[in-house]
Design a protein around this motif. Sequence first.
Motif, short mmCIF file in Angstrom:
data_model
loop_
_atom_site.label_atom_id
_atom_site.label_comp_id
_atom_site.label_asym_id
_atom_site.label_seq_id
_atom_site.Cartn_x
_atom_site.Cartn_y
_atom_site.Cartn_z
N ASP A 57 -17.55 6.30 -3.59
CA ASP A 57 -17.21 5.63 -2.35
C ASP A 57 -18.44 5.47 -1.46
O ASP A 57 -18.55 4.51 -0.70
N HIS B 173 -18.36 -1.76 -0.80
CA HIS B 173 -17.01 -2.28 -0.92
C HIS B 173 -16.39 -2.47 0.46
O HIS B 173 -16.88 -1.96 1.46
N GLU C 42 -18.13 -0.35 3.50
CA GLU C 42 -18.46 1.03 3.14
C GLU C 42 -19.43 1.02 1.97
O GLU C 42 -19.63 0.02 1.30
N HIS D 101 -10.27 2.07 -6.92
CA HIS D 101 -8.90 2.59 -7.04
C HIS D 101 -8.56 2.84 -8.51
O HIS D 101 -7.89 3.81 -8.85
N SER E 11 0.84 -1.21 0.00
CA SER E 11 0.00 0.00 0.00
C SER E 11 0.87 1.25 0.00
O SER E 11 0.54 2.26 -0.63
N HIS F 270 -12.30 -2.78 2.18
CA HIS F 270 -10.88 -2.67 1.90
C HIS F 270 -10.12 -3.87 2.44
O HIS F 270 -10.45 -4.38 3.52
N GLU G 272 -4.58 2.12 5.06
CA GLU G 272 -4.19 0.71 4.96
C GLU G 272 -2.73 0.51 5.35
O GLU G 272 -2.39 -0.45 6.04
N ALA H 286 -13.62 -2.56 -4.14
CA ALA H 286 -12.72 -1.57 -3.55
C ALA H 286 -11.54 -1.29 -4.47
O ALA H 286 -11.17 -0.13 -4.71
N VAL I 169 -8.06 8.72 -3.45
CA VAL I 169 -7.83 7.29 -3.21
C VAL I 169 -6.67 7.09 -2.24
O VAL I 169 -6.74 6.27 -1.32
N GLU J 221 -7.81 8.57 1.38
CA GLU J 221 -8.96 7.92 2.01
C GLU J 221 -8.78 6.42 2.19
O GLU J 221 -9.32 5.83 3.13
N GLU J 222 -7.97 5.80 1.32
CA GLU J 222 -7.90 4.35 1.35
C GLU J 222 -6.50 3.80 1.58
O GLU J 222 -6.27 3.01 2.49
#
Length: 252
Positions: A83, A88, A97, A116, A39, A90, A223, A112, A215, A218-219
């Motif tokens: 989103d 989805h 979410e 991306h 990530s 993660h 991670e 998810a 992306v 937020e994600e």
Amino acid sequence: MVMIMWLGLLIPFFGTTLGSAIVYFIKNKKNELLSRCFSGIASGVMVAASIWSLLIPAMEQEKNILIIVLGIFLGALLLLFLDCIVPHMHPGTNDEEGKESHFKKTTKLVFAVTLHNIPEGMAVGIVLAQAIRTGSIYAALALSIGIAIQNFPEGAILSLPLKSNGFSKHKAFLIGSLSGIVEPIFGFFTILFSNWILQCLPFCLSFAAGAMLFVVIEELVPEMAQGKHSNLPTISFLFGFCVMMVLDVILG
């Protein structure tokens, strides 16, 4: 030029496919730190691509900085909207979410990663559209290669949890690979609208950058920060950032 266009569209997909193939080489035990490092690499590449491949060219062509700011926010808002409505989940979490649904966990994991890939496909398509007009082929290929590099860990991030959840290696590889098909699709449709896009290219470049940055923030960053503290995900971020920066400077 047509061959270059298809090459630019498909290179990122090949990156996802190669990353998904990691399921054949890693044991069944889930490696959380490895996923966090993946990530980190993906985050670094996307931030650098947003700056050098999208925002800097946009600002060079558009002197009104408010247009760039507007594009960034609208791009982020598009991803925020998706989103909120797309169900989805993660990798590495059990937090769901988007809208409630009866989809399986694995389906939500795929959704998810698909989210991306939407801004990445848009970004590649926009830069390729610009390359078709100006002949700046190497800059477009630099972005495609950079996205492929960040797709490698994304493919692994998806296929490894699928394998841990009981999928066979072959099925985990196939699902992980196909999750990247959305990029060339979105890139192709972006090129189809290139006549309109090129008329407001700086805005479109900043729009794609805003979507990609959303992306990351937020994600991907959450991670890479999960679990026990480690400096490796941070170093991975810097590695991905520098690789994309060097690619863009050399080829751009």
